[in-house]
Design a protein around this motif. Structure first.
Motif, PDB file in Angstrom:
ATOM      1  N   ALA A  75       0.860  -1.269  -0.149  1.00 53.62           N
ATOM      2  CA  ALA A  75       0.093  -0.118   0.073  1.00 53.62           C
ATOM      3  C   ALA A  75       1.030   1.386   0.065  1.00 53.62           C
ATOM      4  CB  ALA A  75      -0.950  -0.200   1.172  1.00 53.62           C
ATOM      5  N   ALA A  81      -3.626   3.857  -1.334  1.00 54.20           N
ATOM      6  CA  ALA A  81      -3.892   2.752  -1.465  1.00 54.20           C
ATOM      7  C   ALA A  81      -4.290   2.206   0.012  1.00 54.20           C
ATOM      8  CB  ALA A  81      -2.816   1.964  -1.972  1.00 54.20           C
ATOM      9  N   LEU A 104      -3.602   2.170  -8.783  1.00 55.57           N
ATOM     10  CA  LEU A 104      -4.188   1.665  -7.942  1.00 55.57           C
ATOM     11  C   LEU A 104      -4.658   0.449  -7.615  1.00 55.57           C
ATOM     12  CD1 LEU A 104      -5.381   3.188  -4.820  1.00 55.57           C
ATOM     13  CD2 LEU A 104      -7.554   3.261  -5.964  1.00 55.57           C
ATOM     14  N   ALA A 107      -2.280  -2.502  -6.394  1.00 56.93           N
ATOM     15  CA  ALA A 107      -1.986  -2.278  -5.149  1.00 56.93           C
ATOM     16  C   ALA A 107      -3.341  -2.426  -4.089  1.00 56.93           C
ATOM     17  CB  ALA A 107      -1.401  -0.649  -4.730  1.00 56.93           C
ATOM     18  N   LYS A 108      -4.491  -2.051  -4.408  1.00 55.44           N
ATOM     19  CA  LYS A 108      -5.627  -2.812  -3.468  1.00 55.44           C
ATOM     20  C   LYS A 108      -5.919  -4.041  -3.824  1.00 55.44           C
ATOM     21  CE  LYS A 108      -7.471   1.083  -1.676  1.00 55.44           C
ATOM     22  NZ  LYS A 108      -7.961   1.097  -0.277  1.00 55.44           N
ATOM     23  N   PRO A 326      -4.681  -2.088   2.696  1.00 60.61           N
ATOM     24  CA  PRO A 326      -5.997  -2.012   2.264  1.00 60.61           C
ATOM     25  C   PRO A 326      -6.942  -2.898   2.826  1.00 60.61           C
ATOM     26  CG  PRO A 326      -4.021  -2.547   0.510  1.00 60.61           C
ATOM     27  CD  PRO A 326      -3.611  -2.584   1.930  1.00 60.61           C
TER      28      PRO A 326
END
Length: 429
Positions: A75, A81, A104, A107-108, A326
């Motif tokens: 994140a 994130a 994003l 990463a999410k 996240p």
């Protein structure tokens, strides 16, 4: 409407439909991965329990600590994130922040699967909403739409993400209108309907479209019981005000430790604490779906057991959120609400006439009432819970309890949690 404006509207709605299909694909895959991760974690815990001794405790502690540290590291590589992401979606709508890019998404997705799958008390809806918003904004940019349409797509596809996370398309629409924009705009509503319908249809092919917490058919509680649900909603408002304060307090404490303890080390420490709780009882950890299913099915352990589950998960959710990985707040919040409802029924049930309302009914109402108190979006909470459970017979108790919960939290001066999180995000460097 001129022909040019009509073509522009049709183009934007077509983009919303196509982007909605992508949200359904990504969100459905996210749910599927989390289901596999939960199953794998369960098998690891069973194996660890069979080892006995210190190893039986070490495995869950190491698993959640490592997962939290890895998710935090992921994140930190991408702005916004960490955490839920809903506050960022709201900030973009208000013009306080820029819409996220496609960076994003990985990463999410990866961070959310690792964090939630390892056992942190976090929800899948935050990453799903944020990924949906990112897909909407990126689709608008790639197709050359104007800034206003990009913002509309970003917001409407955020609702599609929530719809996918909870198999609740109407809840996704209300979430956009009541929580994110706090307005009803015809074009936004139409884009959200198109995107949400497409996302829900595609997601159902991957993760299924059945209610998340199927509630057994039950007669509607008698009308004379509504004052009881009003009182119960007021107590949920008190609990919600405390829960929202604990979320912000946990983040503030984490910030104070930032100068002395690196972020990944803080996340690992939090993960170790949650892993220790998971070693005691797997229902203490995770998003809370298995616990919610049991409670809605009428599971009624002793009052002391319910109180222990409530106390642990009440603290573990805000603690997990402070790890900087996240993950969202909704799903753990619903589990706490269900516990509060079951506990209230266990305490007050002997005073009620037989068959007036079972513990499962109080658990359903508790989910929506606590949501209304913390998020301050009562209509969204009611529709989400009805779609997730199919409990249409409880609409009147839900209305009464959510009204009382939101009013009580408001009278206590408790701000909606995402307003506080958005302000905190803007104040940080």
């Amino acid at each position: 409407m001129t022909a040019r404006r009509l073509r522009g509207a049709c183009r934007a709605h077509l983009v919303a439909a196509l982007a909605g299909c992508l949200v359904g694909l990504v969100g459905g895959a996210f749910r599927w991965c989390l289901q596999r991760a939960d199953a794998l974690r369960g098998r690891l815990l069973e194996t660890a329990a069979g080892l006995g001794g210190g190893l039986g405790w070490l495995v869950p502690v190491a698993l959640t600590a490592a997962g939290a540290a890895l998710a935090c590291a992921i994140a930190r590589r991408v702005p916004h994130a960490a955490g839920s992401g809903i506050q960022h979606v709201e900030a973009v709508w208000r013009g306080e922040s820029e819409a996220p890019t496609w960076r994003l998404l990985p990463a999410k997705f990866a961070g959310g699967v690792v964090a939630i799958g390892s056992g942190l008390v976090l929800g899948r809806e935050g990453p799903a909403v944020h990924m949906g918003a990112a897909i909407g904004a990126e689709a608008g940019r790639r197709t050359g739409l104007g800034a206003d349409d990009i913002r509309l797509l970003h917001t409407s596809l955020a609702g599609a993400g929530l719809a996918v996370a909870f198999a609740a398309p109407l809840g996704g629409l209300l979430f956009v209108c009541e929580e994110v924009t706090r307005s009803v705009r015809p074009r936004l509503v139409l884009m959200t309907l198109v995107g949400t319908a497409a996302a829900a249809a595609v997601s159902a092919l991957i993760a299924g479209g059945a209610p998340i917490f199927p509630f057994p058919d039950a007669p509607a509680p008698p009308v004379w019981l509504l004052p009881v649900f009003l009182l119960f909603g007021a107590t949920a408002g008190l609990l919600g005000a405390a829960y929202g304060g604990l979320v912000i307090g946990s983040l503030a404490l984490s910030d104070r430790l930032a100068a002395r303890v690196p972020a990944t080390a803080r996340a690992a420490l939090i993960g170790a604490v949650v892993g220790l709780l998971m070693a005691v009882d797997p229902l203490f950890a995770g998003g809370g779906d298995p616990l919610g299913e049991r409670l809605l099915a009428g599971w009624s352990p002793a009052v002391g057991v319910l109180a222990a589950y409530l106390a642990v998960r009440f603290a573990a959710g805000p603690l997990s959120y402070a790890a900087g990985t996240p993950g969202g707040l909704f799903a753990p919040l619903l589990a706490v609400g269900a516990l509060w409802g079951a506990l209230a029924h266990a305490a007050a049930g002997p005073l009620l006439p037989g068959q007036a309302a079972g513990s499962g009914a109080f658990a359903v109402v508790g989910m929506a009432a606590l949501f209304a108190a913390v998020v301050r979006a009562p209509a969204t909470g009611i529709v989400l819970v009805v779609e997730m459970t199919g409990a249409t017979s409880l609409v009147l108790p839900l209305l009464a309890a959510c009204f009382a919960a939101a009013l009580t939290a408001d009278r206590l001066g408790s701000e909606p949690v995402y307003d506080r999180l958005r302000r905190r995000m803007q104040e940080r460097p």
